[in-house]
Design a protein around this motif. Structure first.
Motif, PDB file in Angstrom:
ATOM      1  N   ILE A 220       4.355  18.748 -15.805  1.00 47.47           N
ATOM      2  CA  ILE A 220       3.237  18.815 -14.869  1.00 47.47           C
ATOM      3  C   ILE A 220       1.948  18.504 -15.624  1.00 47.47           C
ATOM      4  N   GLY A 221       1.239  17.469 -15.204  1.00 48.82           N
ATOM      5  CA  GLY A 221      -0.024  17.090 -15.811  1.00 48.82           C
ATOM      6  C   GLY A 221      -1.180  17.266 -14.842  1.00 48.82           C
ATOM      7  N   PRO A 222      -2.374  16.823 -15.226  1.00 45.01           N
ATOM      8  CA  PRO A 222      -3.556  16.990 -14.361  1.00 45.01           C
ATOM      9  C   PRO A 222      -3.395  16.382 -12.974  1.00 45.01           C
ATOM     10  N   LYS A 223      -2.787  15.203 -12.876  1.00 51.77           N
ATOM     11  CA  LYS A 223      -2.663  14.559 -11.564  1.00 51.77           C
ATOM     12  C   LYS A 223      -1.731  15.347 -10.650  1.00 51.77           C
ATOM     13  N   THR A 276       6.640  11.857  -5.735  1.00 50.59           N
ATOM     14  CA  THR A 276       6.704  10.867  -6.812  1.00 50.59           C
ATOM     15  C   THR A 276       6.142  11.425  -8.108  1.00 50.59           C
ATOM     16  N   LEU A 277       5.046  12.171  -8.020  1.00 45.28           N
ATOM     17  CA  LEU A 277       4.457  12.768  -9.216  1.00 45.28           C
ATOM     18  C   LEU A 277       5.426  13.765  -9.858  1.00 45.28           C
ATOM     19  N   PHE A 278       6.087  14.569  -9.036  1.00 42.38           N
ATOM     20  CA  PHE A 278       7.059  15.527  -9.559  1.00 42.38           C
ATOM     21  C   PHE A 278       8.218  14.799 -10.249  1.00 42.38           C
ATOM     22  N   ASN A 321      10.715  22.710 -11.151  1.00 43.40           N
ATOM     23  CA  ASN A 321       9.269  22.783 -11.354  1.00 43.40           C
ATOM     24  C   ASN A 321       8.546  23.171 -10.070  1.00 43.40           C
ATOM     25  N   ALA A 322       9.014  22.633  -8.942  1.00 42.38           N
ATOM     26  CA  ALA A 322       8.384  22.962  -7.656  1.00 42.38           C
ATOM     27  C   ALA A 322       8.506  24.450  -7.359  1.00 42.38           C
ATOM     28  N   ARG A 323       9.669  25.024  -7.618  1.00 43.29           N
ATOM     29  CA  ARG A 323       9.871  26.451  -7.362  1.00 43.29           C
ATOM     30  C   ARG A 323       8.998  27.304  -8.285  1.00 43.29           C
TER      31      ARG A 323
END
Length: 340
Positions: A220-223, A276-278, A321-323
């Motif tokens: 996970i980055g800034p965007k 898409t970012l994930f 990561n979403a969870r």
């Protein structure tokens, strides 16, 4: 007139209202213009209002809430099954009100002005990235038609085109050189504009404590962090992390019946840009884990990749990561890395 559920079919200038009582019977219908809409809604006693997710939906949600109403935004795909008869504004408004009554209905997370501003940054940036990609493809296609090949990467185009334009022995005509030069100038201008939005997104990231917290999650980055906070806020609209992952489309499609359960590729529902970012972030985690097996996360990733392959592992990491992010936002907690 006892209106409990009010469905409003939003449009540019003409709005259709349909009110239902507690039993779901239509007790109010009205067609009004844009200038009269707020006054019309203000004259209706406080009730539960439903509107479809569309351009302007969150603006109207905030305005109706100022009048004392409870407002929910519903995705159009969840309203469509309740449309009776042919499609018209009246039937659409009634379908929204009926969908609003359903106890299991899923609603779109509300967004304030700041969240919409951040989403505007992401959408504008993505639009320009798409234009740059199209420009790169056109440059490569025109040169390939003249027997000159360039790699697909943006960096390769940035390095190769000036050398091609300076090479007098490659067979390009004067007119073609001018054409490629103009496209290359457009390519550079689009890159400059992308850098502007990158700086704006980085500024948002530095000013947000929530974004910085969830950016500690691997992949996970800034965007991604700013896009998540802009999309769901604190995640109160979701029951749990799995619900959020399903909203992103990061869970398998099912085609099950009886005792036979069939899981297929991911559903790809929800916000395509956010998903898409994930996926991009998860892909980086899987790549790094290949050469690093010293933590429990990397061991889990490598073991899963051996069993299920690279792509399914990528989706699994994105789902994980979403969870984690939902839990962090919902409970205001810090990321706790376990042996990774």
């Amino acid at each position: 007139m006892n209106i409990v559920f009010l469905g409003i079919d939003l449009a540019k200038n003409v709005f259709q209202l349909c009110g239902l009582n507690q039993a779901g019977k239509p007790v109010y219908t009205k067609r009004t213009g844009r200038k009269e809409l707020l006054q019309t809604v203000a004259n209706i006693p406080a009730c539960l209002i439903g509107i479809e997710a569309s351009t302007g939906a969150f603006y109207w949600q905030r305005e109706f809430e100022k009048l004392g109403h409870n407002v929910k935004v519903i995705s159009p795909q969840y309203v469509k099954p309740f449309v009776r008869g042919q499609k018209n504004d009246g039937n659409d408004a009634q379908a929204i009100a009926v969908a609003l009554m359903q106890p299991t209905m899923q609603f779109v997370p509300p967004k304030n002005l700041e969240q919409q501003d951040i989403q505007a940054l992401h959408r504008a940036r993505q639009r320009i990235v798409n234009h740059r990609t199209a420009t790169v493809c056109q440059i490569r296609g025109l040169l390939l038609d003249r027997g000159i090949t360039i790699g697909a990467a943006v960096s390769r185009v940035r390095r190769a085109v000036p050398l091609i334009l300076e090479d007098a022995e490659n067979g390009l005509s004067v007119r073609m050189r001018r054409t490629i030069a103009e496209l290359y100038d457009l390519f550079n201008d689009l890159g400059r504009r992308i850098n502007f939005f990158d700086k704006e997104i980085d500024a948002v990231f530095r000013q947000s404590e929530a974004c910085q917290r969830i950016a500690k999650v691997k992949g996970i980055g800034p965007k991604t962090a700013t896009a998540v906070v802009a999309a769901i806020g604190k995640g109160t609209e979701f029951k749990n992390g799995r619900h959020f992952a399903a909203w992103l489309g990061l869970v398998p499609r099912q085609h099950s019946s009886g005792d036979k359960q069939v899981l297929m590729n991911m559903t790809k529902k929800g916000d395509k840009h956010l998903r898409t970012l994930f996926i991009h972030g998860a892909r980086a985690v899987v790549r790094v884990a290949t050469n690093n097996n010293d933590g429990s996360l990397h061991q889990w990733v490598n073991q899963l990749k051996e069993r299920r392959g690279f792509n399914k592992t990528t989706v699994a990491v994105a789902n994980k990561n979403a969870r984690i992010i939902w839990s962090m936002l919902r409970n205001d907690t810090e990321y706790q890395a376990v042996g990774s």
